[in-house]
Design a protein around this motif. Structure first.
Motif: not given
Ligand code: SF4
Ligand code: NI
Ligand code: NI
Length: 709
Positions: A329-333, A403-405, A454-460, A462-464
């Motif tokens: 995953a890659e994410l800006v928060q 999440d597909m990088q 796995k946790r970051i991807r699915h719990e943080v 993807i919901p974003v």
């Protein structure tokens, strides 16, 4: 011999050779043999730009010699030397064109020879954003291989587009230096005449982006001087032909830097003698007034936009991260100020040292940002830049997003000391650099531990992502209060203005409404300005008094009125760097769309370059319109003419790219299932009659619509 005499002698030599080659070619192929370069709508582009005449046959080429001759006056004056330089360049173009006679493919790897129009359009955006701050033309053989390669590398590391002619190509090859358009080092050819292929790029840029009238040579030279940041580095010894070519370069406003000390003397800003090749870079940049944005990133490999297109093959990679196989995953928060520790970079999980050679691993990076002007709307804008940031690292390759990088680190980069935490360094520096108006503090956490990923991807993450998709879907032209102008491309297309709305992104494909909003926030006096939309003139074609006022102002009066949703009435202008162009197809009452990558023929009887040459330069051309790929699936695409159901043909690859959105739109508006199955492509027909047969069989809705003209 004076410098003037050298130029004249060089010009005469090339002219005689050209004459001789044309005669030989006519004997061999006959006077009516067609002449031209592949993938361009401009025939012999330099000759066309300078004279306004398109040469199409050998006999026309021969006739053109007399025009060239008329430039070859012999008074010892600067003007005569410049014109002889231009004449030399035109002769070089003739010689190069002869190489392509009868479908020949005269260049082989690594050399490129002629560059197609599509290449020039691709350069549009990086040139205006300063990603490519300049264009270097390196000619001849450097005193040593080391010096030559070091010079090339110095420009490449600054993002400058490097073109090579002659011995320098052999030197780079011998050193095993990676060359190619994807890393912005383009070997043109080993003979001096191949230098014309970069001149041709500069002159076509004037036609494509500048709306310069072919034949208006004064305006043409003004354009190249003011807007094309090119320069020449010519290694000693210079022969008279190179000197004559150099005069041509200077006539176009491109300074020449050389290490030849005999027989040449510096002329400020145009001819610069620099005996130390190690100083060519600085001397050239000063002469052309090119400023390089310094990027100080603490990583053990280079970081430059030139490495963006670099590909790392399986055999060359140390480790890989692959979101299609494992959790990534890659994410800006957006966080509170107190939650972010600036420049802190943490790796949770194994480093590259602990990963097996050639293995596939998980990676998730969360870039925490805080700032009083930060808005969650900017998160995807920042995030989308990650691809570009990570790709600019030498020896690192990135594709995909969210999440597909997929990331590869090369063995070379690893050997140089590059590690996973350096990805964090790059993200931190670039985000702080480019988004300083909204990001005050930035912290990067990189997870490589599979369970954590796995946790970051699915719990943080993807919901974003889901929340953002809902937000994007709710963003329609009706749901917002302002649109945005974009005038970034005015650097090359002085009268062009894009109007960017939620449902119509900029024609380059790189500027969405959210991007424009962020750009406006980052730089309130910059290229993107708010346009209100209170005074509707015509709902049907999407015309607003506010928008008209804005385009009048931003185009300095060149443009009076534009509509947002029509291709026939007051269509939006194009600069030239559009991803796609659509044009009306009269037999089916529809439109054909071609994308820049597509090299074949369309049912309009024109290729992409030919279609594209009908529009651009900031002028309105009803019936033809440049646009972004993403616009194809929009409910606002040609809404005034009936919308997406007008689309009758697209290249297969483009069709596949846009299918999901386009089909959903067609289903929603017209209730048609799998609309793309009704649309022709090159495997079905490139002939209008065959296309209509196909459309009739499929019951394509366009056939039943009113003609557009
Ligand atoms: Fe150029 Fe328009 Fe893209 Fe802005 S949105 S960069 S003006 S093409
Ligand atoms: Ni504002
Ligand atoms: Ni543009």
């Amino acid at each position: 011999m004076t410098l003037f005499e050298t130029v004249f002698r060089g010009n005469d030599t090339v002219y005689e050779l050209t004459e001789q080659l044309i005669t030989e070619a006519m004997e061999k192929y006959g006077a009516e043999q067609s002449v031209g370069f592949p993938n361009t709508a401009y025939c012999l582009p330099c000759y066309y730009a300078v004279t306004g005449v398109k040469i199409k046959t050998l006999s026309e080429l021969k006739d053109a010699l007399s025009v060239v001759k008329s430039l070859m006056t012999r008074e010892p004056r600067l003007k005569d030397a410049f014109m002889s330089g231009v004449a030399t360049a035109l002769c070089a173009e003739f010689i190069e064109a002869l190489k392509y006679l009868n479908g020949a493919e005269p260049y082989e790897a690594p050399c490129y020879g002629h560059l197609g129009d599509a290449t020039i359009r691709e350069l549009g955006v990086p040139l205006v954003t300063g990603d490519i701050p300049g264009v270097a033309v390196i000619l001849g053989e450097a005193p040593t291989q080391e010096e030559g390669v070091a010079l090339v590398k110095s420009y490449q590391a600054q993002g400058i587009l490097v073109t090579l002619v002659g011995g320098i190509i052999d030197q780079c090859e011998a050193a095993g230096y990676k060359m190619g358009a994807n890393v912005r080092v383009i070997p043109l050819g080993k003979e001096v005449t191949s230098v014309i292929h970069v001149v041709s790029v500069a002159l076509r840029a004037a036609l494509i982006f500048g709306n310069i009238t072919p034949g208006d040579s004064a305006e043409l030279m003004k354009y190249t001087m003011e807007r094309v940041p090119a320069f020449v580095n010519a290694f000693a010894p210079l022969d008279e032909v190179i000197v004559a070519c150099g005069a041509g370069a200077i006539a176009l406003g491109f300074p020449v830097v050389t290490n030849q000390t005999e027989g040449v003397a510096s002329v400020p800003k145009s001819l610069l003698v620099q005996p130390d090749v190690g100083r060519f870079n600085t001397t050239s940049l000063e002469a052309r007034n090119i400023k390089i944005k310094v990027k100080n990133i603490e990583i053990p490999v280079a970081f430059a936009s030139a490495f963006e297109g670099e590909i790392i093959r399986r055999g060359d990679m140390q480790v890989e991260f692959d979101g299609s196989r494992v959790d990534c995953a890659e994410l800006v928060q957006t966080c509170e100020m107190s939650e972010v520790e600036d420049h802190k970079i943490t790796v949770i999980g194994p480093e590259a040292d602990d990963m097996e050679l050639g293995s596939k691993n998980s990676i998730a990076y969360v870039v925490k940002v805080a700032g009083k002007n930060m808005q969650p709307d900017f998160e995807p804008v920042i995030e989308r830049k990650f691809h570009n940031y990570i790709n600019c690292i030498e020896g690192v390759y990135h594709t995909g997003q969210r999440d597909m990088q997929r990331i590869r680190i090369s063995k070379d980069a690893y050997a140089a000391g590059f590690r996973v935490r350096h990805i964090g360094e790059v993200l931190y520096s670039q985000v702080k650099n480019e988004f300083d108006a909204v990001v005050d503090k930035c912290e990067v956490v990189i997870y490589t531990d599979p369970a954590e990923c796995k946790r970051i991807r699915h719990e943080v993450a993807i919901p974003v992502f889901n929340k953002r998709d809902d937000r994007l879907a709710s963003l329609t032209d009706e749901s917002v209060d302002v649109y945005y102008s974009c005038i970034l491309c005015q650097a090359f297309s002085p009268s062009h203005v894009c109007v960017v709305t939620p449902e119509r992104l900029g024609l380059c494909g790189a500027v969405s409404w959210l991007d424009a909003k962020a750009t406006h926030q980052l730089d309130p006096n910059g290229p993107c300005q708010e346009i209100t939309k209170e005074r509707v003139i015509d709902e049907r074609i999407g015309e607003y008094e506010d928008v008209n006022e804005a385009v009048r102002k931003f185009s300095q009066g060149a443009l009076e009125e534009v509509s947002l949703y029509s291709i026939m009435e007051k269509p939006m202008t194009s600069c030239g760097c559009f991803e796609c162009i659509c044009g009306i197809e009269p037999f089916s009452n529809g439109v054909c769309i071609a994308n820049r990558e597509y090299a074949g023929m369309t049912p309009l009887g024109m290729t992409f370059p030919e279609l594209a040459s009908m529009t651009g330069g900031g002028v309105q051309t009803p019936g033809f319109m440049g646009h972004g790929k993403h616009f194809i699936g929009s409910k606002k695409f040609m809404k005034a003419e009936g919308g997406v159901e007008r689309i009758v043909w697209m290249p297969k690859e483009l069709k596949e790219t846009v299918a999901e959105r386009l089909n959903a739109t067609a289903k929603e508006i017209y209730g048609i299932d799998n609309f793309t199955d009704m649309i022709g492509d090159e495997t079905i027909a490139t002939d209008p009659e065959e296309l209509v047969t196909f459309l009739t069989e499929k019951g394509h809705p366009a056939l039943g619509l009113d003609p557009m003209m």
